[in-house]
Design a protein around this motif. Structure first.
Motif, PDB file in Angstrom:
ATOM      1  N   GLU A   1       0.839  -1.200   0.000  1.00 27.11           N
ATOM      2  CA  GLU A   1       0.000   0.000   0.000  1.00 27.11           C
ATOM      3  C   GLU A   1       0.879   1.257   0.000  1.00 27.11           C
ATOM      4  O   GLU A   1       0.587   2.235  -0.693  1.00 27.11           O
ATOM      5  CB  GLU A   1      -0.924  -0.020   1.219  1.00 27.11           C
ATOM      6  N   LEU A   2       1.960   1.209   0.778  1.00 24.81           N
ATOM      7  CA  LEU A   2       2.891   2.339   0.801  1.00 24.81           C
ATOM      8  C   LEU A   2       3.428   2.601  -0.604  1.00 24.81           C
ATOM      9  O   LEU A   2       3.480   3.731  -1.073  1.00 24.81           O
ATOM     10  CB  LEU A   2       4.038   2.050   1.778  1.00 24.81           C
ATOM     11  N   PHE A   3       3.812   1.518  -1.278  1.00 21.81           N
ATOM     12  CA  PHE A   3       4.339   1.655  -2.647  1.00 21.81           C
ATOM     13  C   PHE A   3       3.287   2.269  -3.571  1.00 21.81           C
ATOM     14  O   PHE A   3       3.558   3.237  -4.278  1.00 21.81           O
ATOM     15  CB  PHE A   3       4.773   0.282  -3.172  1.00 21.81           C
TER      16      PHE A   3
ATOM     17  N   ARG B   1       3.319   6.182  -5.304  1.00 27.21           N
ATOM     18  CA  ARG B   1       3.413   6.410  -6.754  1.00 27.21           C
ATOM     19  C   ARG B   1       2.619   7.636  -7.195  1.00 27.21           C
ATOM     20  O   ARG B   1       2.878   8.193  -8.250  1.00 27.21           O
ATOM     21  CB  ARG B   1       2.948   5.176  -7.527  1.00 27.21           C
ATOM     22  N   ALA B   2       1.647   8.051  -6.380  1.00 24.14           N
ATOM     23  CA  ALA B   2       0.882   9.246  -6.730  1.00 24.14           C
ATOM     24  C   ALA B   2       1.699  10.519  -6.492  1.00 24.14           C
ATOM     25  O   ALA B   2       1.457  11.545  -7.119  1.00 24.14           O
ATOM     26  CB  ALA B   2      -0.405   9.279  -5.915  1.00 24.14           C
ATOM     27  N   ASP B   3       2.648  10.441  -5.571  1.00 20.27           N
ATOM     28  CA  ASP B   3       3.386  11.646  -5.177  1.00 20.27           C
ATOM     29  C   ASP B   3       4.835  11.656  -5.642  1.00 20.27           C
ATOM     30  O   ASP B   3       5.460  12.708  -5.701  1.00 20.27           O
ATOM     31  CB  ASP B   3       3.379  11.778  -3.648  1.00 20.27           C
ATOM     32  N   TYR B   4       5.361  10.479  -5.919  1.00 12.94           N
ATOM     33  CA  TYR B   4       6.784  10.387  -6.264  1.00 12.94           C
ATOM     34  C   TYR B   4       6.954   9.623  -7.567  1.00 12.94           C
ATOM     35  O   TYR B   4       6.072   8.859  -7.968  1.00 12.94           O
ATOM     36  CB  TYR B   4       7.572   9.598  -5.203  1.00 12.94           C
ATOM     37  N   ASP B   5       8.130   9.797  -8.172  1.00 14.85           N
ATOM     38  CA  ASP B   5       8.567   8.922  -9.259  1.00 14.85           C
ATOM     39  C   ASP B   5       9.272   7.762  -8.550  1.00 14.85           C
ATOM     40  O   ASP B   5      10.428   7.883  -8.146  1.00 14.85           O
ATOM     41  CB  ASP B   5       9.530   9.724 -10.149  1.00 14.85           C
TER      42      ASP B   5
ATOM     43  N   LEU C   1       8.144  11.868   4.185  1.00 18.03           N
ATOM     44  CA  LEU C   1       7.591  10.642   3.612  1.00 18.03           C
ATOM     45  C   LEU C   1       6.653   9.956   4.602  1.00 18.03           C
ATOM     46  O   LEU C   1       5.529   9.576   4.274  1.00 18.03           O
ATOM     47  CB  LEU C   1       8.743   9.695   3.232  1.00 18.03           C
ATOM     48  N   VAL C   2       7.121   9.822   5.846  1.00 22.02           N
ATOM     49  CA  VAL C   2       6.319   9.130   6.851  1.00 22.02           C
ATOM     50  C   VAL C   2       5.057   9.934   7.178  1.00 22.02           C
ATOM     51  O   VAL C   2       3.967   9.380   7.333  1.00 22.02           O
ATOM     52  CB  VAL C   2       7.163   8.861   8.118  1.00 22.02           C
ATOM     53  N   GLU C   3       5.188  11.251   7.240  1.00 20.65           N
ATOM     54  CA  GLU C   3       4.013  12.086   7.555  1.00 20.65           C
ATOM     55  C   GLU C   3       2.943  11.984   6.476  1.00 20.65           C
ATOM     56  O   GLU C   3       1.746  11.974   6.760  1.00 20.65           O
ATOM     57  CB  GLU C   3       4.447  13.546   7.735  1.00 20.65           C
ATOM     58  N   ARG C   4       3.404  11.880   5.220  1.00 22.21           N
ATOM     59  CA  ARG C   4       2.445  11.802   4.112  1.00 22.21           C
ATOM     60  C   ARG C   4       1.533  10.580   4.227  1.00 22.21           C
ATOM     61  O   ARG C   4       0.376  10.628   3.861  1.00 22.21           O
ATOM     62  CB  ARG C   4       3.220  11.688   2.796  1.00 22.21           C
TER      63      ARG C   4
END
Lengths: 294, 350
Positions: free
Chosen positions: B15-17, B21-25, B177-180
């Protein structure tokens, strides 16, 4: 009974003691690997070995040592290489001492899993492809032979991977090569591990004119591999070192196999088969087929 | 920042992955056409190999691509139009990268921001977030346990413990990253550092003396050692060790095209090659063993002398993929005076 290792070490010691050689090129074993080692008379031969992980084609080191008296372990692969190098006047046979060994067939490092128990007992499914086609397991040309001679199984017919690639349609085949070429990192290890790629200046390094773009891209990579294959036409002895050393696993030798098979089928020619074999592209026979030109 | 610790359930990694993907490349390990592990851009978590196994190629290409356009030019009549490289659009997240690959960036940053600011590299580096996965066991030839490189620049490290990942957050980028995705993470209440130490002892990645840093004094006296020739002359001069290395960073500048249109690009290059620096001047090292010696001493002497850290994270790829299995760790130990026997025992002038 002395092991092959002990016999080998004694033979090398004797060659140095008798002042027959300046260098010995063999294999040493350490940290879980078997790797090529170059020895001088002052070197300690106690880690010299010959086992089923003695992968490297040792003839690759000969052009660098040209002019010196060199002893080297020769498997069938080195013998065929030597024959080509000698025919092309790249080595002086009278300065070489060929140490023959009974080759137990080399293992394919990609098939070996961590901690594989007894390497000596691994069957054909673990062999390198070339070993299934070996013509003679006991070094022909040997000046000194160590170990017990073994019998050579009937060489296998065919080129499994090449045949698989040839079964593809033209589009599939192009796509397959494109995929392979997209993996190439142009380290040129295939060229540098090749004992017959000995040019002092390779076309990939020229820049006036620049034959090939330096950027890493599938079409440039393919360009390099095709030209290299053509430069080896009628010369490649199928030791498959190019494929073994590739860090990304491209079966580079498939390109060379096409040409080797054509030479075999059209001219009954096997490169480096004997010491008398002349390079295919420098000789002419009246009954050579010319159906592809005329 | 002071490190923070979280728990990530093993079944939440997918789920993290997907959400990242919506926010990062997102770059992660996957399999290529030949079944090799590679850092790539898998489209779904099913194609992700979230494993500690090392891919043959390190992750450095995401900050220093093997081939990179620096400028494109085009001539029309008397006008010349030149364009710089296109800026990359999105932040990269290196998801499940090995620690030895992740920690390498901090080491090579020194050279890219030294006398000249290398904007293309530094731009990509600033935009990248590292989410490392700690190794549960040492790999074939690696020796990270023998080098004391700093890991505190690795934004987050996930330690696979029984039932969950213990996630250590070490930088602001990691915290972001963790906060997101905070709903995927739980607070870690236990003694996290003790758990990490136990994990590393068990994995075999805890530091062991003597560290290779201590070989430096010996190496400084070993430049003329007679054994270089015999021990390094099996080097065939390919670039595998340097191209697979997470810290080797030499490059070449090339032009492609014509007087009408083309591009200037940089590509990886390597000191072990016969033609290295032959274009601007000449290759000053006339024998192969000298070229190999240059690579070793640059990593274990010259670079730390100039910048501090060794230019090595002990990933061991230069041993695993070396066609002739030259072992840099063994050679550093031998020439640095940490051990008496050279690899292969082929000692010169006994």
């Amino acid at each position: 009974m002395a092991t092959i290792r002990e016999e080998l070490q004694a033979a090398v010691k004797k060659l140095f003691d008798d002042d027959k050689i300046d260098y010995f090129v063999g294999y040493a074993e350490d940290y879980g690997h078997t790797f090529p080692a170059i020895l001088t008379k002052d070197s300690d031969p106690s880690r010299l070995t010959f086992d089923r992980k003695s992968y490297d084609n040792l003839a690759n080191f000969l052009p660098e040592l040209r002019g010196s008296r060199v002893g080297l372990i020769c498997k069938q692969c080195e013998v065929r290489t030597l024959n080509v190098l000698a025919a092309e006047e790249q080595v002086e046979r009278d300065k070489l001492v060929v140490v023959g060994v009974p080759c137990p067939a080399m293992l394919d490092p990609r098939k070996l899993t961590e901690g594989a128990a007894d390497l000596d007992s691994l069957d054909e499914s673990y062999w390198q492809e070339k070993c299934r086609r070996c013509l003679e397991r006991n070094t022909p040309l040997a000046d000194v032979f160590v170990g017990e001679r073994v019998s050579t199984p009937t060489p296998a017919e065919g080129w499994p991977l090449l045949e698989e690639v040839e079964k593809m349609s033209a589009e599939e085949r192009l796509a397959w090569w494109r995929r392979q070429m997209s993996l190439c990192i142009r380290c040129y290890a295939c060229r540098l591990a090749c004992p017959l790629c000995y040019c002092h200046q390779c076309f990939v390094e020229d820049n006036k004119p620049q034959w090939i773009d330096k950027s890493v891209a599938p079409e440039n990579n393919l360009h390099y591999h095709i030209i290299r294959a053509v430069h080896l036409a009628g010369r490649c002895i199928e030791c498959q070192e190019c494929s073994r050393v590739c860090p990304v696993g491209i079966p580079v030798d498939v390109l060379n196999n096409v040409l080797s098979r054509d030479f075999a089928e059209r001219f009954g020619y096997v490169s480096g088969e004997t010491a008398e074999t002349q390079p295919a592209l420098t000789r002419y026979e009246r009954d050579d087929k010319e159906d592809f030109i005329l | 920042m002071a490190a923070e610790y979280y728990r990530l359930n093993k079944d939440k990694v997918g789920e993290l992955f997907e959400r990242a993907r919506a926010d990062y490349d997102v770059v992660a390990k996957t399999r290529d056409a030949n079944g090799n592990l590679v850092y790539g851009r898998p489209a779904t978590f099913d194609d992700v190999a979230f494993v500690d196994e090392q891919p043959p190629m390190s992750a450095k290409a995401f900050a220093l691509p093997q081939t990179e356009t620096l400028v494109r030019y085009e001539r029309e009549d008397e006008k010349i139009r030149a364009e710089g490289p296109e800026a990359e659009a999105r932040d990269v997240l290196l998801f499940g990268v090995n620690i030895c690959d992740a920690a390498a960036f901090d080491i090579i940053d020194h050279v890219f921001k030294w006398d000249y600011l290398d904007d293309p590299y530094l731009g990509r580096r600033a935009d990248a977030t590292l989410f490392a996965l700690a190794c549960a066991a040492v790999q074939q030839d690696c020796f990270c346990d023998r080098i004391s490189y700093a890991e505190d620049g690795v934004d987050t490290v996930a330690y696979p413990l029984e039932g969950y990942y213990l996630v250590k957050v070490q930088t602001e980028k990691g915290r972001k990253l963790v906060e997101r995705y905070h709903d995927l993470f739980d607070a870690e209440d236990g003694d996290a550092e003790a758990a990490i130490n136990t994990f590393r002892e068990k994995a075999g990645t805890a530091k062991k003396e003597p560290l290779l840093e201590s070989a430096r004094a010996g190496l400084e006296k070993a430049f003329e050692h007679a054994d270089w020739e015999i021990l390094a002359s099996t080097c065939i001069g390919c670039g595998i060790c340097t191209y697979t290395c997470p810290t080797c960073h030499c490059f070449d500048i090339q032009d492609e095209g014509s007087a009408i249109a083309g591009r200037r690009l940089r590509t990886w290059d390597h000191c072990t090659g016969r033609t290295f620096t032959a274009m601007p001047a000449h290759q000053p090292r006339d024998r192969q063993y000298k070229r190999y010696r240059q690579r070793l001493l640059h990593k274990f002497w010259y670079y730390p002398e100039r910048f501090g850290p060794l230019l090595c994270t002990g990933c061991g790829r230069c041993i695993t993929y070396c066609p002739v299995k030259i072992n840099i760790k063994e050679l550093v130990e031998y020439f640095g005076g940490l051990k008496d026997t050279p690899p292969g025992g082929a000692r010169h002038g006994k």
